[in-house]
Every structure is written in C-alpha cells, then in structure tokens.
Design an enzyme around this catalytic site. Sequence first.
Site, PDB file in Angstrom:
ATOM      1  CD1 TRP A   1      -1.833  -2.214   2.119  1.00  0.00           C
ATOM      2  CD2 TRP A   1      -2.860  -1.568   0.240  1.00  0.00           C
ATOM      3  NE1 TRP A   1      -2.762  -3.175   1.802  1.00  0.00           N
ATOM      4  CE2 TRP A   1      -3.410  -2.802   0.645  1.00  0.00           C
ATOM      5  CE3 TRP A   1      -3.340  -0.971  -0.926  1.00  0.00           C
ATOM      6  CZ2 TRP A   1      -4.413  -3.452  -0.061  1.00  0.00           C
ATOM      7  CZ3 TRP A   1      -4.343  -1.617  -1.636  1.00  0.00           C
ATOM      8  CH2 TRP A   1      -4.872  -2.833  -1.198  1.00  0.00           C
TER       9      TRP A   1
ATOM     10  N   GLY B   1     -29.580  12.143  -4.750  1.00  0.00           N
ATOM     11  CA  GLY B   1     -30.294  10.964  -5.221  1.00  0.00           C
ATOM     12  C   GLY B   1     -29.445  10.160  -6.188  1.00  0.00           C
TER      13      GLY B   1
ATOM     14  CD  GLU C   1      -0.105   8.567   5.946  1.00  0.00           C
ATOM     15  OE1 GLU C   1       0.647   8.197   6.863  1.00  0.00           O
ATOM     16  OE2 GLU C   1       0.294   8.746   4.793  1.00  0.00           O
TER      17      GLU C   1
END
Length: 393
Positions: free
Chosen positions: A168, A349, A373
């Site tokens: 990541w 919507g 983080e």
Amino acid sequence: MPAIKFRGVDFIQYDSLLTDEERLVRDTTRQFIEDNLIPIIEECNRAGRFPRELVKPMADLGFFGASLKGYGCAGMGNVEYGLMTQELERGDSGVRSFVSVQSGLVMYPIYEFGSDEQKQTWLPAMQKGEKLGCFGLPEPDFGSNPGGMRTRAKKVGKEYVLNGEKMWITSGTIADVAIIWAKVENEDDLIRGFLVETDRPGFKADDIHGKWSLRASVTSGLSLQDVHIPESNLLPKTGGLKSPLMCLNQARYGIAWGAVGAAMSCYDTALQYSLMRKQWRDQPIASHQLVQDKLTWMISEITKAQLLVLQVGRLKDAGKAEHQHISMAKRNNVWMALECARLSRDILGANGVADDYPIMRHMMNLESVKTYEGTHDVHSLIIGQSVTGIDAF
C-alpha cells in the site's frame, strides 16, 4: 467539465482569521486546481490514471516540500501548507496524497534525519519534481502495528543488505527513491531509515490494480530481495519507531486539512444542487425540512473542522502541536468529510453516483483516507492515551 462550479465555503467569516499570505496560498492553489485538475479528474478516475502531467506545474508553484526551508523549498507556514492541501484534496484525495508523500513522507525525513550530502543530493531535485519518492513503512501483515515489521537490513562491510516486503505504497512504481524502514540485525533490530534508489538490483515495485478508491493515485507493493546499498544511504539520525512516526505526523496534519477540502466540495455541490432541483409542487428540494437538516449538519461540522485544523496549525507554527492534537484533527475531520459525502450523495439521489458530480469519487477516496496514516480507531486510542495516561493498544 463539472456540472457545478465550486463557490467556496465560509459560514463564520473564517477568512478573517487568515493572514493575507495564507489567503494568497489558498487562492493560488484553488485556481490551479480549478484550471488544471478539475477538467481532467473524472477521466483520470475512470481510467485509474495518475495525472503525471501536473507534477512539473505543481513543482513550479512550490507544492513539494512547501513547509521546508532552504533547498529551493517555499518555506510556507503550517497554516499556509494546510490550506494548500485543503485545496489539493478538494480536487482529489489521490493528488493530495501524492503531494503529501513527496513532501511529508520523503522530503521531510531526508530534511530531518539525513546527512548534508543526502539533503543536497535529493531535496532540490525533489522540490523541482525532477525526482519522485515513496515511503516504505507498512507491510502486508503490519499496518496499524508498524513495529512488527519483518523487513530487515544487515550491515555487511560498508554496505547494508535489505530484504522484505512493503504494501500500500503511494507512488511506488513512479518513484526514483524509496525511504525504506527496516530493523537492523546488527543493532538489536533497531528500526532505521534507508534511501533505496529504485533502480537497484533486487528492488521491485508493482502497481495494485482493482482499486475502487484513490484511482487517480499510484498505489504499489514493494519487494526487496538482497538489495545492496552503500552505508552512506542510511539516514543517520533515524533510530527507533519514533522516526517514521514523526514522518506520519507530517502527513496526518496535511490529511486533516485535506479532508476539509473534500467535505467543502461535497457540501457546496449538494447545496447548489438542492437549490436547482425541483420536486413536489415545483419547489426546490432545498425548501424541504429534511434537506435543510442535512445541509445544516454539514456546514456546522465543516465550520468546526476548519477551526480545529486552524488552531492545530497555529500550534504547529508555534512549535506547540503534539501528536494527539494532530490525531484529533485527522480522526474528526476525515470522519466528518465521509459523513458529508454520504449526506451529499443522499441529497443528489441517483445523480449522486454519477461522475458528473464529484461526490461519489470523494466518498470512495475518503474510505481509504479514513484508514491510512492511522485508522479512525487507532487515533481514538492515541487520544485516549493522552487524556487518561493509559496505553490501551
């Protein structure tokens, strides 16, 4: 082009609390985002493409290492830097993430922990956007608990040999250098930081595909297999987990401001839409009590979040900001922004899920921002430890 143009969000004359220089930084960044990112961000999000063409223009405006002094950096105050990240994330969380990593997670550790030679080699080039970096701390099995990392460095003669996996990692496959955190076997597994050029044998970076979030950002996995680096690549002033956590504090501070920008974008879109959209007796839906309740909640929470990060920024400029202050700002403001995105989507919507409007993109991005983080829960424990004196990890 977006269906609704951003107008700004200021309920309590917030601008009067800012200096002329702070407003100039915000307005300059806002104009850059309007002119350069807003027209292309939905296409980038659809394609999963990082707008690399904006790197040089962002460097020219001083976005990289903006709060650092010297080495060509802008030397901004912390509130100026925060307002800059606010506008970047109003554009897109992925773009703000890129700037945060380049500045707070790569340039900052070189600036804070590096040798004079390392600073001269990397900081001017990174400020200009000529060299890009990434921050290798989390691993496949260790995110919230980085102290458990398995990545190891071993001193062999005048070299270090690194082995491990990182996961990541923003900008991993486009970086020229990675800040890799590893436990040094020869130093009782003390955590140290290393500058690892990404073209070294044994270093590999692969993009993570299939993301529903931060699609306009590069996210990677890193692999280091017997990567040899000279001992001069050790960041000499690093030592222990405190070093990478100091870097994370810089990034978390920018996130706290950035989340306000995302919330402002969602709220202003929902407000303008509710004034245009007519339903029941040919009246704008803004005339309905339940819609007004949602808008009231959003503007109230955004206003409180603005004041929170402004105070933390003032404390940071005075050298008085503590890690728990930054944790409160990150935790509160990202949660607030995600709720604003959900309420705004509700007001729009079905239109709320279409990329004619930025709301669903912000919502999906903020799901990641709430986690990285330091997760929402981790920051709860940081604040809890601060107020009770008891560590509950």
